[in-house]
Design an enzyme around this catalytic site. Structure first.
Site: not given
Length: 805
Positions: A10-11, A13-14, A16-17, A33, A125
């Site tokens: 579902v996502g 990024g820098s 991991g997944c 994650k 962030d």
């Protein structure tokens, strides 16, 4: 992992997944994650595990709950509660919220952020992607603390991570920061929720940074006076004047919509973020849980320079759920307790200074400042922003709620998607859009499998196995691991922010995993042969091109591998095939998405720099002097290294002249990578000598052409060129007196463009020697094109009064 059944990705990024999964025991839907241990030092992993322990202790209805964490030999797994959608996707689908729904969501975010700050945790962030929503529009913050990348010795690319759309001006201005940076980001999110876009939007990172630092916010006329007052307090550029927690909690815009637990009030009094009078105490907090949390925070090994216990966040993992996920129940607001505001005697209503916030748009510029670029050598027209200036003046006190028709809302939603920058610039990472391209992943796997079976010499194990085990966006993870500032800096009393412009992203050896150069060469040679045979599909797929680009970020890649990558990616532009013309646009778009130009520039700087320190040295606390890597001069380079650098920059030069998107990326990369040092290193070489290598001449010619292209197409970025050409190290006369026609001609062109867009700078370097060199070229040179170029340059400059000096 045996306790969970993973259903979908579902996502990504820098860091991991993120996967959607179901716990087998009770069928609870969770998010997992997966953080790779690849390339991480033992010290980093140790701190990462401790941060997991800290997050497990954080309990708040508007903070994503960590259920558990565990690890395997290669990965760290963090299990959290699952949420339906993030705020970014919600705004993309539905457009701007009305003021009441936005007020409700903002109250949730204020509650969550106050809880984090009460526990001395900075998020840093904050952005819509990190605000998750359930079906009842209850907001929860995610990706803090644990999300901080622990890599040492890195500054620049971390600072403009994703995009600086939500970064506070003090971070962009390289000033000390504190919890007020989170307050600015909160204001940006609240503004975007009601306006449909962030307070500042631009297609260029450089332009965006200048807007955030220097331009005033444009206020939509639909905002009520309460809402505008709230946003003005948060979006104050001076952090010292930004709204405090005491004022924020009592502000009428969120009053009655904030959740503060009874046990939290005591912790808030002890936190320097939420209580300005609080002093650092060595004893534990009175509440046992808070005491345990502080003890865990204190146990973090951040180096001797630590003076504060805080945690910061720099992650960009977009936990975006698909539309068919189950609804979650987080009904907290209905059972909300009475809000107890600590030290509320300093009420917002009692502070007349805050109530007297200016309500009029008043841009602060002077006669020597360019509104767009901040460059005193240029004169450009004032550029309009997203909202009409007069409308913002007229609508200062209007209390009407926005009424948006569905068609207008849909149009605004599409416009929002177009205007927002890629949220995953992350150290020039691959951007695959806002959803996972499963079809592309499937094709990549099939192609890799077929290649394995059909060829005796298999493709590089480092590229294929790693690519199949992670989504394409994770391919540049080696660079991403290195793009974060030191832990010591984050925990210093001044909280000195990462250096923005200029800087060097010191990717130490520990962040570049071993690479099988021979296997890579075999793989690249086979790929070249496929292109020559007319098979172009590989260059039209994001994930496959990202695999090819990966060695450009690895300091262990040999020059032959880098040169082969550049040659492979250059082939579509030299092959003569009518069918290729149709595919060329698709290939160019892929090159834009994978940030090919910045990657090529990064590879060249890695290639030409002195080798990094050892792993142990790189892991040590860094000083300011150790952050910059020195570059080798032309005599120090081998012929192979020069040829490789030339191949890299010839492709950069072609792409930049081909499409403006590449030019914009080039300008951003020059600033972010401090490429001006590399340019100066080559252009200061004495090309008047007859023994100059052909590759070095071609490389210097590319650099001159690139600077000329910036002045012609994006003159608002002329400052980037000025830093190079007007540097005291560079003797422009020596370029005009070079033994090579190419350098002399392009130097004349560059000087003529500088006279148009940076006249004051030309006036500073103008002297009799420079005029004489131009006159010699225009009168006595045998090369007609060069003679004409010099004459035209002289003619344009002769109209200015300083010409005869």
């Amino acid at each position: 992992m045996n306790r969970y059944a993973v259903s979908s990705l579902v996502g990504q990024g820098s860091f991991g997944c993120v996967y959607k999964a179901t716990r087998k025991d009770d069928s609870k839907v969770v998010a997992i994650k997966v953080i790779s241990k690849r390339g991480r030092a033992t010290k980093e992993l140790k701190n990462l595990r401790r941060e997991c322990d800290i997050q497990a202790r954080l309990k708040h209805p508007h903070v994503i709950e960590m259920i558990e964490s565990f690890e395997s030999k290669t990965d760290l797994f963090v299990v959290t509660e699952f949420a339906l959608m993030d705020l970014h996707r919600y705004l993309s689908y539905n457009g701007a919220m009305g003021e009441e729904p936005a007020r409700r969501v903002t109250g949730h975010l204020v509650s969550a952020l106050y809880y984090l700050h009460s526990n001395r945790i900075l998020h840093r962030d904050l952005k819509p992607q990190n605000v998750l929503l359930d079906k009842n529009m209850h907001a929860k913050l995610c990706d803090f603390g644990l999300a901080r990348n622990m890599t040492l010795g890195t500054h620049v690319l971390t600072s403009i991570k994703g995009t600086p759309l939500y970064m506070a001006p003090e971070l962009l201005a390289e000033q000390p920061y504190d919890h007020h940076a989170d307050m600015w980001s909160l204001g940006c999110i609240a503004y975007e929720s009601m306006a449909g876009q962030p307070p500042f939007c631009a297609s260029s990172i450089l332009h965006l940074v200048k807007m955030i630092k220097h331009e005033d916010v444009k206020w939509p006329s639909t905002l009520t006076s309460e809402c505008r007052s709230f946003l003005q307090g948060l979006l104050e550029k001076d952090p010292g004047l930004r709204i405090s927690w005491t004022q924020l909690l009592c502000h009428p815009f969120v009053e009655g919509r904030i959740f503060i637990a009874e046990t939290q009030a005591e912790a808030a009094k002890e936190s320097p973020f939420t209580n300005p009078e609080a002093k650092v105490k060595s004893s534990k907090q009175s509440d046992p849980e808070v005491g345990d949390l502080d003890e865990a925070l204190a146990a973090l090994d951040f180096g001797e320079s630590r003076q504060e216990n805080l945690t910061t966040s720099r992650d960009s993992i977009n936990a975006i759920a698909p539309s068919d996920v189950e609804h979650l129940e987080t009904d907290v607001e209905d059972n909300m307790q009475r809000v107890v505001v600590p030290f509320a005697d300093l009420s917002y209503r009692d502070l007349s200074g805050v109530r007297a916030m200016p309500m009029v748009h008043q841009p602060v510029i002077n006669s020597h400042t360019c509104f767009v670029s901040g460059n005193s050598n240029m004169i450009l027209n004032h550029m309009n922003d997203n909202f009409d200036f007069q409308a913002s003046l007229r609508g200062g006190g209007v209390a009407a709620k926005p009424i948006v028709a569905p068609t207008v809302r849909q149009s605004r939603s599409k416009d929002l998607e177009k205007r927002k920058l890629s949220q995953n610039l992350d150290n020039f990472s691959v951007r695959l859009g806002h959803s996972v391209d499963h079809e592309a992943q499937r094709k990549a796997t099939e192609i890799a499998t077929q290649e394995k079976h059909n060829q005796e010499n298999k493709p590089p194990a480092e590229a294929i196995s790693y690519a199949n085990s992670q989504p394409p966006q994770q391919q540049p993870q080696q660079l991403k691991h290195s793009m974060h500032s030191t832990n010591e800096e984050k925990l210093s009393s001044d909280n000195t922010p990462p250096c923005l412009l200029p800087g060097w992203d010191s990717c130490d050896e520990s962040q570049s995993p071993p690479i099988e150069n021979d296997e890579w060469l075999a793989f690249l040679n086979r790929s070249v042969q496929e292109l020559l045979d007319g098979e172009l599909d590989s260059l039209k797929q994001h994930n496959l091109v990202s695999i090819i680009v990966a060695p450009l970020r690895n300091s262990k890649a040999i020059p032959r591998v880098l040169k082969s990558v550049a040659q492979l990616l250059s082939l579509p532009f030299v092959l003569v095939d009518p069918v290729l013309i149709v595919d060329l646009e698709l290939i160019r778009n892929v090159y834009v998405d994978v940030k090919l130009v910045p990657n090529l520039m990064y590879a060249c700087k890695l290639l030409l720099s002195h080798k990094q320190l050892s792993d142990s040295a790189a892991s040590a606390p860094l000083t300011t002097g150790s952050l910059s890597r020195t570059l080798r001069s032309i005599p120090e380079l081998t012929v192979e290294e020069l040829e490789t650098a030339c191949s890299l920059y010839e492709l950069v030069c072609h792409l930049v002249h081909l499409q403006q998107q590449f030019l914009t990326q080039f300008c951003d990369a020059v600033a972010i990578l401090a490429a001006s040092d590399l340019f100066l290193n080559f252009l200061t070489h004495d090309f008047r000598q007859s023994d100059s290598d052909a590759a070095s001449v071609r490389l210097a010619g590319c650099m001159l052409a690139l600077m000329g292209c910036v002045l012609r197409e994006l003159p608002e970025n002329a400052e980037l060129v000025e830093r190079i050409v007007f540097n005291p190290r560079l003797n422009f006369v020596s370029l005009l007196q070079s033994r090579h026609h190419l350098l002399r001609q392009r130097s004349c062109q560059l000087l003529r463009l500088l006279a148009r867009f940076s006249l004051r700078g030309v006036q500073r370097i103008w002297n009799g020697e420079l005029r004489f060199a131009l006159q010699q070229l225009s009168e006595h040179h045998s090369y007609p094109a060069l003679r004409g170029e010099a004459a035209q340059t002289l003619d344009e400059i002769s109209h200015f009064t300083f010409f005869v000096t």
